[in-house]
Write an enzyme that holds these catalytic residues in place. Sequence first.
Site, PDB file in Angstrom:
ATOM      1  CB  CYS A  21      69.493 -10.351  14.179  1.00  9.07           C
ATOM      2  SG  CYS A  21      68.667 -11.875  14.657  1.00  9.07           S
ATOM      3  CB  CYS A  24      67.528 -14.360  12.040  1.00  6.61           C
ATOM      4  SG  CYS A  24      66.076 -14.048  13.062  1.00  6.61           S
ATOM      5  CB  CYS A 113      66.379  -8.975  13.451  1.00  7.96           C
ATOM      6  SG  CYS A 113      66.223 -10.380  12.353  1.00  7.96           S
ATOM      7  CB  CYS A 116      63.604 -12.585  14.976  1.00 12.64           C
ATOM      8  SG  CYS A 116      65.025 -11.583  15.467  1.00 12.64           S
ATOM      9  CG  ASP A 290      18.199 -30.759  47.350  1.00 10.25           C
ATOM     10  OD1 ASP A 290      18.850 -30.610  46.297  1.00 10.25           O
ATOM     11  OD2 ASP A 290      17.105 -31.334  47.411  1.00 10.25           O
TER      12      ASP A 290
HETATM   13 ZN    ZN Z   1      66.531 -12.028  13.947  1.00  9.94          ZN
END
Ligand code: ZN
Length: 475
Positions: A21, A24, A113, A116, A290
């Site tokens: 893509c 990227c 893509c 990614c 206690d």
């Molecule tokens: Zn990508």
Amino acid sequence: MSSLTEKDRPIVQLLLNTGTCPRCILRFCCVGSQTLYRHPYKDLMKDLKEFLKKNQEKEDTVCFDVVDPPCKRIRLEHTEEGPDDVNHNGGLQQFPLVNNEDTAVENLAVKVCNVCLGVLQEFCEVDFVKKVCQKVNSADYQFTSFVFSMSLPPQLSVRERAAWLLVKQEMGATACPDCFKPAKNKQSVFTRMAVIKALEKIKEEDFLKHFPCPPSSPKNLCVALEIQCNNGAVFVAGRYNKYSRNLPQTPWIIDGERKLESSVEELISGHLMAEFKADSFNFSSSGREDVDVRTLGNGRPFAIELVNPRRIHFTAEEMKGLQQTINNSSDKIQVRDLQLVTREAIGRMKEGEEEKTKTYSALIWIDKAIQKEDIAFLDDIKELKLDQKTPLRVLHRRPLAVRCRIIHTMKSEYIDEHHFRLHLKTQAGTYIKEFVHGDFGRTKPNIGSLLNRTADILELDVESVDVDWPPTLDN
Ligand code: ZN
């Protein structure tokens, strides 16, 4: 596309061809500026296409700085060894050459893509950002700053490595080596770490045998499983008094069965949870009493961590109101000095806890008749050293040991022939009940042995816990 230079061109083309893509591709071309990544996906795709076209036209004159001619076809070096070669090439032929055909660009725009898995496609578009904003707004948090973090599938690391090897093989190792250093991953998920470790260890030729390079084109988009909002914890501290001899500090549950309906921590935290709109809480205190012991005087310091609170801003006046609400809701407990504190400050409550002193008041029964003179000598005893074997009553949850503790001072108050009250100032952590009755000789000396009689404790109150935290407030 001003951030891309001539030398990026073969990388852009190679990655576009293999189904990567635009965002990227920008990453692989070392584009650091965020501005470009914010452009809509379709614009980025169009720009990349134009970038390639422009260079295509000027190829002979402009691309002088590209050492290797741009590839139009993907070639793998290990054709004989790679078992997946057939698949690789078969897969590759399905990728259109985007710089030659407009329709191919349109087709690629919807392709997931291969690096990614769509994380930088759909999730960077306005629609998804709107979805995140809606989620954050509807969660109704108070905040002044925020961190947006994503948990990514470990598979992405593998795909990224494959894409990197592709670029490296095709372009030579000289192209932007700095970009491709393995990124430090903050996630501590084991599988993720395992993948990253494996990627660090594996040799390039072995990696290529096991994973298609370029990464195969995925059929499905990566989906956002969940959008979670979280606020950092806030801490509330104060002091509490406990006026009941039938109230444990924390829920008393034995074998899954609840023994008493409430507890100090629940009576306090219930209101805090509601006001801070938190998911859960953690209660801590300077020691504990206690179930049948009251805590009087200035009370016992405590702190409550409120996990993932929606509301975090409270004025001093509002905290005072909250304290009042808690105090009005029960006559078994009261709180004071209720305030917001930092996580670090809570350490002060715990530090030196062993050295701190506590004062108690014990109502004691004696089997044989006593006179006032018989107990008067107790007032003269100072810094009395005790050896206390772990009491029988707590032996089921604590290891057997002998503890040395100090009774700093005592003051007796005669009531009748069989009863007197004893005020004690002791080192924190002293077992008072055992000091009175002796615990079958496990605490030495004890009131029984000092008086040479049988003694037992009827009532015990904590008169003060001498920890000067949290700061006293003037309410
Ligand atoms: Zn990508």
